[in-house]
Design a protein around this motif. Structure first.
Motif, PDB file in Angstrom:
ATOM      1  N   LEU A 147      37.844  24.619  32.378  1.00 16.27           N
ATOM      2  CA  LEU A 147      37.551  23.198  32.572  1.00 16.27           C
ATOM      3  C   LEU A 147      37.513  22.931  34.071  1.00 16.27           C
ATOM      4  O   LEU A 147      38.436  23.310  34.804  1.00 16.27           O
ATOM      5  N   GLN A 148      36.434  22.290  34.521  1.00 11.77           N
ATOM      6  CA  GLN A 148      36.253  22.042  35.957  1.00 11.77           C
ATOM      7  C   GLN A 148      36.220  20.538  36.223  1.00 11.77           C
ATOM      8  O   GLN A 148      35.812  19.753  35.351  1.00 11.77           O
ATOM      9  N   PHE A 149      36.637  20.134  37.396  1.00 17.03           N
ATOM     10  CA  PHE A 149      36.336  18.777  37.857  1.00 17.03           C
ATOM     11  C   PHE A 149      34.904  18.826  38.386  1.00 17.03           C
ATOM     12  O   PHE A 149      34.542  19.727  39.153  1.00 17.03           O
ATOM     13  N   HIS A 150      34.108  17.832  38.005  1.00 18.45           N
ATOM     14  CA  HIS A 150      32.666  17.887  38.313  1.00 18.45           C
ATOM     15  C   HIS A 150      32.360  17.614  39.788  1.00 18.45           C
ATOM     16  O   HIS A 150      31.297  17.985  40.292  1.00 18.45           O
ATOM     17  N   VAL A 151      33.285  16.913  40.460  1.00 15.19           N
ATOM     18  CA  VAL A 151      33.131  16.673  41.911  1.00 15.19           C
ATOM     19  C   VAL A 151      34.491  16.925  42.540  1.00 15.19           C
ATOM     20  O   VAL A 151      35.507  16.960  41.840  1.00 15.19           O
ATOM     21  N   TRP A 152      34.500  17.085  43.862  1.00 18.72           N
ATOM     22  CA  TRP A 152      35.794  17.301  44.521  1.00 18.72           C
ATOM     23  C   TRP A 152      35.727  16.855  45.972  1.00 18.72           C
ATOM     24  O   TRP A 152      34.685  16.984  46.636  1.00 18.72           O
ATOM     25  N   HIS A 169      42.392   9.735  32.323  1.00 17.81           N
ATOM     26  CA  HIS A 169      40.950   9.977  32.274  1.00 17.81           C
ATOM     27  C   HIS A 169      40.661  11.457  31.941  1.00 17.81           C
ATOM     28  O   HIS A 169      39.844  11.758  31.072  1.00 17.81           O
ATOM     29  N   VAL A 170      41.358  12.336  32.635  1.00 14.45           N
ATOM     30  CA  VAL A 170      41.091  13.775  32.456  1.00 14.45           C
ATOM     31  C   VAL A 170      41.409  14.194  31.020  1.00 14.45           C
ATOM     32  O   VAL A 170      40.608  14.879  30.363  1.00 14.45           O
ATOM     33  N   PRO A 185      33.783  14.362  34.065  1.00 13.80           N
ATOM     34  CA  PRO A 185      33.032  13.510  35.013  1.00 13.80           C
ATOM     35  C   PRO A 185      33.981  12.665  35.866  1.00 13.80           C
ATOM     36  O   PRO A 185      35.099  12.381  35.437  1.00 13.80           O
ATOM     37  N   PRO A 186      33.537  12.257  37.059  1.00 11.74           N
ATOM     38  CA  PRO A 186      34.385  11.365  37.864  1.00 11.74           C
ATOM     39  C   PRO A 186      34.468   9.986  37.209  1.00 11.74           C
ATOM     40  O   PRO A 186      33.442   9.422  36.823  1.00 11.74           O
ATOM     41  N   ALA A 187      35.699   9.431  37.127  1.00 12.21           N
ATOM     42  CA  ALA A 187      35.879   8.142  36.434  1.00 12.21           C
ATOM     43  C   ALA A 187      35.136   7.005  37.135  1.00 12.21           C
ATOM     44  O   ALA A 187      34.731   6.040  36.506  1.00 12.21           O
ATOM     45  N   ASN A 188      34.951   7.137  38.464  1.00 11.86           N
ATOM     46  CA  ASN A 188      34.259   6.054  39.189  1.00 11.86           C
ATOM     47  C   ASN A 188      32.733   6.240  39.162  1.00 11.86           C
ATOM     48  O   ASN A 188      32.003   5.443  39.733  1.00 11.86           O
TER      49      ASN A 188
END
Ligand SMILES: NC(=O)c1ccc[n+]([C@@H]2O[C@H](COP(=O)([O-])OP(=O)(O)OC[C@H]3O[C@@H](n4cnc5c(N)ncnc54)[C@H](OP(=O)(O)O)[C@@H]3O)[C@@H](O)[C@H]2O)c1
Length: 322
Positions: free
Chosen positions: A124-129, A104-105, A82-85
């Protein structure tokens, strides 16, 4: 069930795959039914599952972990950081460091590993980009750390809704093995630039939201309402519901005899050669049976595909769409 190679990974994944978002807390989700549906999908040949920490703070990761532990077959797990912010979607004004710092990651990758009960996460994916982050040195060093340290087998990006080009720069870095993007009868824009690039670079494509969050399931009406606590109450609010139902009605008019709307929708997606797999959000055994059958039915014929091009619906991100 038919299988396709997921880009440059060595994974042979079922072309109909499983999206677990609805299990993390949508209205009507029931853990026992979710586990039964997951098991039925495994028995039917489904071997690729998309989850995310954000789907119930590890809840759907854990349901998937339980399913993988129960089965001896090779099942592939894709999850997301998830994005940390906690901002959805990503915007260029957010700094990379505030969203996906290495600390965080790695912290969330470890939590996800525990829930999935694995040492190494298949994808493993970043949920937003946001593509403005591409050249941040911490992006490269973090992905390399995940791969070199054996935390993950492959890395991916989940692109923001209705921004399929916002990821193209990152794909050129060589760090991204798989991209996840909204692609369905309405949202055909990934065909323009993203898909040809993925084919050229041998990047796997996960087509998500294949049923437009449910409208292409064909059961929604102008009277459909979701409780306020359900994400879909915003998506299918006053602005979007009526427009969507009008378009769904037009699709119903061109359905070939004997074909259902969800079947036509899934087979439309699988007709594009750039697509490796599509992750359908399903929670009931009945939906699993129907959706899995679309794999064997194969691509749609050329005349119907040409007709469906006319149902493309280009949309811009809205306050209610994320
Ligand atoms: N940012 C991201 O990375 C992101 C965002 C969205 C989604 N995703 C991933 O993509 C997956 C798929 O998207 P989604 O679940 O949001 O939407 P979806 O797959 O387009 O639609 C799911 C909806 O379709 C209904 N449905 C499923 N099969 C059906 C059938 N055969 N007939 C009629 N209705 C049917 C489901 O019904 P029920 O309500 O009865 O279950 C559910 O309401 C997610 O589960 C998640 O893994 C990722």
């Amino acid at each position: 069930m038919k299988y396709r190679k997921l880009g440059r990974t060595n994974f042979q994944v079922s072309d109909i795959a499983y999206g677990l978002w609805g299990m993390g807390g949508w209205t009507g989700s029931d853990d026992k039914q979710s586990l039964d549906s997951l098991q039925l999908s495994v028995n039917s040949g489904c071997n690729f599952f998309d989850t995310a920490w954000a789907y119930g703070e590890g809840k759907s990761d854990a349901l998937l972990g339980e399913t993988m532990a129960r089965n001896k077959k090779r099942l592939y797990a894709a999850s997301k950081i998830p994005p940390a912010n906690d901002k959805w979607p990503a915007l260029p004004k957010y700094k990379y460091r505030d969203v996906f710092s290495a600390d965080h990651v790695l912290k969330y990758a470890d939590q996800i590993r525990r829930k999935l009960r694995v040492d190494s996460i298949d994808l493993l994916q970043f949920h937003v980009w946001d593509d403005s982050w591409t050249n941040d040195p911490e992006f490269r060093s973090t992905v390399e750390k995940l791969k070199d340290g054996g935390w993950i087998r492959s890395f991916g990006l989940s692109l923001n809704r209705w921004e399929p080009e916002n990821g193209v720069k990152a794909l050129h870095t060589g760090l991204v093995d798989v991209v996840q993007v909204i692609y369905n009868i309405f949202d055909q824009a990934p065909e323009d630039e993203l898909f040809p690039l993925c084919q050229a670079l041998n990047i796997g494509v996960i087509a998500r939201v294949p049923l437009d969050e449910g409208s292409l399931g064909g059961k929604m009406t102008l009277e459909t309402r979701f409780p306020k606590s359900d994400w879909r109450s915003g998506y299918f609010g006053t602005e979007n519901l009526a427009n969507t139902i009008k378009r769904v009605d037009k699709l119903n008019k061109i359905l070939p005899p004997g074909m259902t709307l969800p079947e036509m929708s899934l087979r439309f997606i699988l007709s594009h050669p750039a697509v490796s797999t599509t992750i359908v959000g399903m929670r009931s055994p009945e939906h699993v049976r129907q959706n899995v059958a679309a794999s064997d039915a194969g691509p749609l014929d050329a005349a119907l595909l040409t007709e469906l091009k006319r149902h493309r619906w280009d949309r811009k991100p809205q306050p209610w769409s994320d």
